[in-house]
Enzyme design. Sequence first.
Site, PDB file in Angstrom:
ATOM      1  N   ARG A 128       0.834  -1.209   0.000  1.00 52.04           N
ATOM      2  CA  ARG A 128       0.000   0.000   0.000  1.00 52.04           C
ATOM      3  C   ARG A 128       0.866   1.256   0.000  1.00 52.04           C
ATOM      4  NH1 ARG A 128      -1.695   2.439   4.363  1.00 52.04           N
ATOM      5  NH2 ARG A 128      -1.913   0.588   5.662  1.00 52.04           N
TER       6      ARG A 128
ATOM      7  N   ASP B 149      -8.259  17.278 -15.008  1.00 47.95           N
ATOM      8  CA  ASP B 149      -8.549  15.890 -15.372  1.00 47.95           C
ATOM      9  C   ASP B 149      -8.245  15.759 -16.870  1.00 47.95           C
ATOM     10  OD1 ASP B 149      -9.749  13.496 -16.183  1.00 47.95           O
ATOM     11  OD2 ASP B 149     -11.400  13.666 -14.756  1.00 47.95           O
TER      12      ASP B 149
ATOM     13  N   LYS C 106      -9.022   4.423 -18.734  1.00 47.76           N
ATOM     14  CA  LYS C 106      -9.396   4.827 -20.090  1.00 47.76           C
ATOM     15  C   LYS C 106      -8.183   4.705 -21.026  1.00 47.76           C
ATOM     16  CE  LYS C 106     -13.187   5.671 -17.849  1.00 47.76           C
ATOM     17  NZ  LYS C 106     -13.481   6.978 -17.289  1.00 47.76           N
TER      18      LYS C 106
ATOM     19  N   TYR D 223     -17.153  15.440 -15.413  1.00 49.18           N
ATOM     20  CA  TYR D 223     -17.527  14.028 -15.293  1.00 49.18           C
ATOM     21  C   TYR D 223     -18.553  13.867 -14.161  1.00 49.18           C
ATOM     22  CZ  TYR D 223     -16.824   9.047 -14.288  1.00 49.18           C
ATOM     23  OH  TYR D 223     -17.004   7.718 -14.055  1.00 49.18           O
TER      24      TYR D 223
HETATM   25  C1  PLP Z   1     -14.006   7.492 -16.110  1.00 53.50           C
HETATM   26  C2  PLP Z   1     -13.620   8.865 -15.732  1.00 53.50           C
HETATM   27  C3  PLP Z   1     -13.292   9.172 -14.414  1.00 53.50           C
HETATM   28  C4  PLP Z   1     -13.387   8.154 -13.297  1.00 53.50           C
HETATM   29  O1  PLP Z   1     -12.466   7.135 -13.472  1.00 53.50           O
HETATM   30  P1  PLP Z   1     -12.656   5.651 -12.863  1.00 53.50           P
HETATM   31  O2  PLP Z   1     -11.424   4.960 -13.297  1.00 53.50           O
HETATM   32  O3  PLP Z   1     -13.914   5.105 -13.462  1.00 53.50           O
HETATM   33  O4  PLP Z   1     -12.784   5.795 -11.393  1.00 53.50           O
HETATM   34  C5  PLP Z   1     -12.887  10.471 -14.134  1.00 53.50           C
HETATM   35  N1  PLP Z   1     -12.829  11.421 -15.090  1.00 53.50           N
HETATM   36  C6  PLP Z   1     -13.157  11.159 -16.364  1.00 53.50           C
HETATM   37  C7  PLP Z   1     -13.073  12.252 -17.381  1.00 53.50           C
HETATM   38  C8  PLP Z   1     -13.568   9.881 -16.730  1.00 53.50           C
HETATM   39  O5  PLP Z   1     -13.907   9.637 -17.994  1.00 53.50           O
END
Ligand code: PLP
Length: 373
Positions: free
Chosen positions: A39, A164, A189, A92
């Site tokens: 961790r 982000d 992603k 998001y």
């Molecule tokens: C999917 C997504 C998230 C969240 O990510 P997870 O891996 O599902 O927790 C945050 N920001 C954006 C732009 C996303 O597409």
Amino acid sequence: MNITPKITPIYQTSVFKFDDLDAVQQYFDEPGSRYLYSRNGNPNSDELAEAVNRWEGGAGAVATGSGMAAIFAALLTYCQAGDHVLCAADIYGGSAALLNGELARLGIGASYVPFEELYALGPYVRPTTKLLLCETMSNPLLRVVDLRRAAAACRQHGLKLVVDNTFSTPVLTKPLAHGADLALHSVTKYLAGHSDVTAGAVVARTPDDADRLRQIGTVFGLTLSPMESWLSVRGLKTLRLRVAAHCDNALAVAEFLAGHPAVQAVYYPGLPAHPQHALAAAQGQGLFGGMLSFRLPDDAAAVNRFMRRSARFPFAPSLAGVDSSCSHPLHTSHRALTDAQRAELGITVGLVRLSVGIEPVAELLADLAQALG
Ligand SMILES: *Cc1c(COP(=O)(O)O)cnc(C)c1O
């Protein structure tokens, strides 16, 4: 026997052994010299953090158990009870759920800034405001934020800028180079890219913030497991090639949809008619990403017909895998927004989001033609 693997093996262990007290003392005296407990750090999660850090040009990073954990870690780097954050209205759905439903409960308030006002934050800033959270390219309408202007607006009010960068990837845009303080990803992603792992990462511009991030990751238990880290590192090796293919295909799909009589609107920054087309081109190295949205009539039956008929864009509410998919913001990612937020953004039943994969593009266009026909 001298075993020297070319690829980092999976250190599928929760803990590491020490010969004696001197060895464990070395762990504390010489940071980075050995591992203690996964961790806190593991060769696989460190390799991922370092790889994302390199891509984003940061001073250090932490790999997290999800993109949501990355957003949480980023906000906690700068905020405590009593503080206030600004958030781009185009955000998001999970970020909105975190801010509205959970961080509010912990005493961290949020206000939403409409897209057009992101460069003039004055009316939204309070004495307790600490940061602005935004996305390089917004979900699902693909509005592009001018990060240099947003960073300048933040500096003017002493705010941190947290970006982000999930949709853009550092192949297109490196937010830290434009003045952001933290860049974060849902590694789930594009960075991992194969729809087989849930992971996240946050990269800091300064070493102090990187230390804070690692501390928050460890103590809140947000860090990533060895296997997920290893899969993400493997995916990341082809990021540049995959993103180039996603972008080529998405542009062809966007052009096709823009000319289709069943489609009322297409949201893709690569189309010259997109309001931020010039900014997107300049800020994205001439690439526009693999995501787009389009508008069918506001009729669930029309959307259902498209979803049932398409074979190459299965309805799977995520994105950025090598295989194409489609999603429906109103019913999935943006459920947590208030009705007013959704109405203002134009997230209605007819809005369909495509994640364009790297398949032969002629097959994708043929599938869309028959699904919309
Ligand atoms: C999917 C997504 C998230 C969240 O990510 P997870 O891996 O599902 O927790 C945050 N920001 C954006 C732009 C996303 O597409």
